[in-house]
Write an enzyme that holds these catalytic residues in place. Structure first.
Site, mmCIF file in Angstrom:
data_model
loop_
_atom_site.group_PDB
_atom_site.id
_atom_site.type_symbol
_atom_site.label_atom_id
_atom_site.label_comp_id
_atom_site.label_asym_id
_atom_site.label_seq_id
_atom_site.Cartn_x
_atom_site.Cartn_y
_atom_site.Cartn_z
ATOM 1 N NE ARG A 22 -1.904 -4.959 5.527
ATOM 2 C CZ ARG A 22 -2.026 -5.254 4.237
ATOM 3 N NH1 ARG A 22 -2.549 -6.403 3.890
ATOM 4 N NH2 ARG A 22 -1.601 -4.440 3.311
ATOM 5 C CG ASP A 44 1.738 -3.255 9.968
ATOM 6 O OD1 ASP A 44 2.603 -2.567 9.376
ATOM 7 O OD2 ASP A 44 0.953 -3.996 9.358
ATOM 8 N NE ARG A 103 -1.216 -4.784 -0.561
ATOM 9 C CZ ARG A 103 -2.121 -3.802 -0.395
ATOM 10 N NH1 ARG A 103 -3.157 -3.706 -1.196
ATOM 11 N NH2 ARG A 103 -1.980 -2.930 0.585
ATOM 12 C CB THR A 106 2.976 0.433 6.006
ATOM 13 O OG1 THR A 106 1.631 0.191 6.466
ATOM 14 C CG2 THR A 106 3.916 0.043 7.132
ATOM 15 N N GLY A 138 0.830 -1.215 0.000
ATOM 16 C CA GLY A 138 0.000 0.000 0.000
ATOM 17 C C GLY A 138 0.861 1.260 0.000
ATOM 18 C CG ASP A 171 5.194 -7.214 7.740
ATOM 19 O OD1 ASP A 171 4.357 -7.069 6.834
ATOM 20 O OD2 ASP A 171 4.897 -7.507 8.911
ATOM 21 C CG ASP A 219 -1.385 -0.624 8.014
ATOM 22 O OD1 ASP A 219 -2.273 0.219 7.866
ATOM 23 O OD2 ASP A 219 -1.214 -1.591 7.239
HETATM 24 P P1 ADP Z 1 3.333 -4.848 2.599
HETATM 25 O O1 ADP Z 1 4.706 -4.783 2.046
HETATM 26 O O2 ADP Z 1 2.691 -3.513 2.733
HETATM 27 O O3 ADP Z 1 3.237 -5.718 3.833
HETATM 28 P P2 ADP Z 1 2.151 -6.975 1.038
HETATM 29 O O4 ADP Z 1 2.020 -7.934 2.177
HETATM 30 O O5 ADP Z 1 1.024 -6.855 0.084
HETATM 31 O O6 ADP Z 1 2.395 -5.483 1.495
HETATM 32 O O7 ADP Z 1 3.486 -7.354 0.261
HETATM 33 C C1 ADP Z 1 3.914 -6.577 -0.824
HETATM 34 C C2 ADP Z 1 4.544 -7.455 -1.851
HETATM 35 O O8 ADP Z 1 5.708 -8.076 -1.313
HETATM 36 C C3 ADP Z 1 3.693 -8.620 -2.330
HETATM 37 O O9 ADP Z 1 2.758 -8.243 -3.288
HETATM 38 C C4 ADP Z 1 4.760 -9.517 -2.923
HETATM 39 O O10 ADP Z 1 5.187 -9.027 -4.182
HETATM 40 C C5 ADP Z 1 5.900 -9.345 -1.947
HETATM 41 N N1 ADP Z 1 5.872 -10.411 -0.939
HETATM 42 C C6 ADP Z 1 5.011 -10.552 0.079
HETATM 43 N N2 ADP Z 1 5.257 -11.686 0.771
HETATM 44 C C7 ADP Z 1 6.292 -12.296 0.165
HETATM 45 C C8 ADP Z 1 7.027 -13.505 0.394
HETATM 46 N N3 ADP Z 1 6.718 -14.328 1.398
HETATM 47 N N4 ADP Z 1 8.034 -13.776 -0.436
HETATM 48 C C9 ADP Z 1 8.358 -12.955 -1.455
HETATM 49 N N5 ADP Z 1 7.695 -11.815 -1.732
HETATM 50 C C10 ADP Z 1 6.689 -11.470 -0.939
HETATM 51 O O1 F6P Z 2 -1.463 -1.460 4.596
HETATM 52 C C1 F6P Z 2 -2.066 -0.241 4.304
HETATM 53 C C2 F6P Z 2 -3.561 -0.408 4.165
HETATM 54 O O2 F6P Z 2 -4.114 0.856 3.862
HETATM 55 C C3 F6P Z 2 -4.246 -1.042 5.374
HETATM 56 O O3 F6P Z 2 -4.477 -0.133 6.413
HETATM 57 C C4 F6P Z 2 -5.530 -1.556 4.740
HETATM 58 O O4 F6P Z 2 -6.002 -2.673 5.448
HETATM 59 C C5 F6P Z 2 -5.080 -1.951 3.359
HETATM 60 O O5 F6P Z 2 -3.863 -1.282 3.101
HETATM 61 C C6 F6P Z 2 -6.076 -1.605 2.274
HETATM 62 O O6 F6P Z 2 -5.617 -2.132 1.105
HETATM 63 P P1 F6P Z 2 -6.195 -1.758 -0.322
HETATM 64 O O7 F6P Z 2 -5.530 -0.511 -0.765
HETATM 65 O O8 F6P Z 2 -5.817 -2.930 -1.161
HETATM 66 O O9 F6P Z 2 -7.654 -1.558 -0.186
#
Ligand code: ADP
Ligand code: F6P
Length: 325
Positions: A175, A133, A76, A129, A11, A107, A131
């Site tokens: 989240r 978090d 994502r 982010t 995000g 993360d 969040d």
């Molecule tokens: P955030 O980074 O905000 O936590 P996501 O959980 O959506 O957001 O992760 C962002 C991107 O990081 C994912 O769309 C993917 O491309 C990559 N990613 C997430 N988890 C993994 C993983 N276990 N191994 C490799 N790439 C990952």
């Molecule tokens: O991680 C940032 C965040 O805005 C969270 O607070 C929320 O749960 C999520 O992303 C929303 O995701 P999307 O933009 O896919 O609706």
């Protein structure tokens, strides 16, 4: 290192642009070329870069320090978690001479950065982010802006809530985490703050608290619910109205919380973190996460950072509920 890349992933968050600017300018000041990868790991897999793959210069990142969102776009990308996605990303790095990558995200994005580092492309993660978090950090880029935005939006709701003697039930983002809810709840004097980290009972934590303040002549109420508690705020507003007799309305703040120009704190921290990340790569150090602790910028091994845990400040939670009654 002669050439690095920068990307934003997950995000978007206000302050990401200030961070991109710091990465680009720090790199160029140190004679390192820098490519801007578009749409997170998708861009790395498909070889999609800003400026047709030409290095970004000082002026490529002019006038973005004040802008929300991310000029690199974000996405994502589930494919990146697969062997084939990883193989294609490494191929793109090799073809473009990319020797290190700065990943701005949450993360999930750091897991991708860890995987890429393990396969020989050193990556440095920067927490971006709303969040807040990320376990190894007190603060993440975008959190401060988002908190201030929620405060401003709830102030507006409060004007009308007060005028009608109503209860406003407001869902905020975060989240699975309650940091935004707890802290925004304090900034707007919420009667109840519902977060996933602390078990609650609607009767005791919402209805009885409202009834107690009603006996002390309070007539309008703000209830903040973190999206992570999984409550339908419309249903909760209905229940409150039925049980207390106070007319109630529900608002889901949604993505209005995530946009807008970054606060001073987010611009300053994003700038410091972007600069720090490039300095790590310059020493050939990868597989690290840049973290903010109090006012200091530090770094951790990504694996170690992903295994850390962070908890809600219960003292703060108790203060919030003791004062907002
Ligand atoms: P955030 O980074 O905000 O936590 P996501 O959980 O959506 O957001 O992760 C962002 C991107 O990081 C994912 O769309 C993917 O491309 C990559 N990613 C997430 N988890 C993994 C993983 N276990 N191994 C490799 N790439 C990952
Ligand atoms: O991680 C940032 C965040 O805005 C969270 O607070 C929320 O749960 C999520 O992303 C929303 O995701 P999307 O933009 O896919 O609706």
């Amino acid at each position: 290192m002669k050439k690095i890349a920068v990307l934003t992933s997950g995000g978007d968050a206000p302050g990401m642009n200030a961070c991109i600017r710091a990465v680009v300018r720090t790199a160029r000041e140190n004679n390192i070329e820098v490519l801007g990868v578009e749409r997170g790991y998708n861009g790395l897999i498909n070889g999609e870069f800003v400026n047709d793959g030409k290095t970004l210069e000082h002026r490529s990142v002019s006038d973005i320090i004040n802008r929300g969102g991310t000029i690199l776009y974000t996405a994502r990308c589930p494919e990146f978690a697969t062997e084939d996605g990883m193989r294609r990303a490494i191929k793109t790095c090799q073809e473009h001479g990319i020797e290190g990558v700065v990943v701005i995200g949450g993360d999930g994005s750091f897991r991708g950065a860890r995987d890429l580092s393990e396969r020989g492309i050193p990556c440095v993660g920067i927490p971006g982010t709303i969040d807040n978090d990320i376990a190894c950090c007190d603060y993440t880029i975008g959190y401060d802006t988002c908190l201030n935005t929620i405060m401003e939006l709830v102030d507006r709701i409060r004007d009308t809530s007060e005028s009608h003697d109503r209860c406003s039930v407001i869902e905020v983002m975060g989240r699975h985490a309650g940091y935004l809810a707890l802290n925004s709840g304090i900034t707007c004097g919420a009667t109840s703050i519902l977060i996933p980290e602390v078990p609650f009972d609607i009767e005791k934590h919402v209805i009885e608290r409202m009834q107690k303040t009603m006996r002390a002549h309070k007539k309008h109420f703000i209830i903040i619910a973190a999206e992570g508690v999984g409550i339908d705020v419309k249903e909760l507003a209905k229940e409150i109205e039925e049980k207390t007799g106070v007319e109630s309305r529900a608002t889901v703040l949604g993505h209005t919380q995530r946009g807008g120009y970054p606060t001073a704190k987010d611009r300053i921290m994003a700038t410091r973190m972007g600069n720090y990340a490039v300095k790590l790569l310059m020493q050939d150090v990868g597989n690290r996460v840049v973290a903010a602790q109090k006012d200091e910028i530090v770094d951790y091994d990504i694996f170690e950072a992903l295994n850390m845990t962070k908890s809600i400040d219960m003292e703060l939670y108790n203060v919030a509920h003791e004062v907002s009654i």
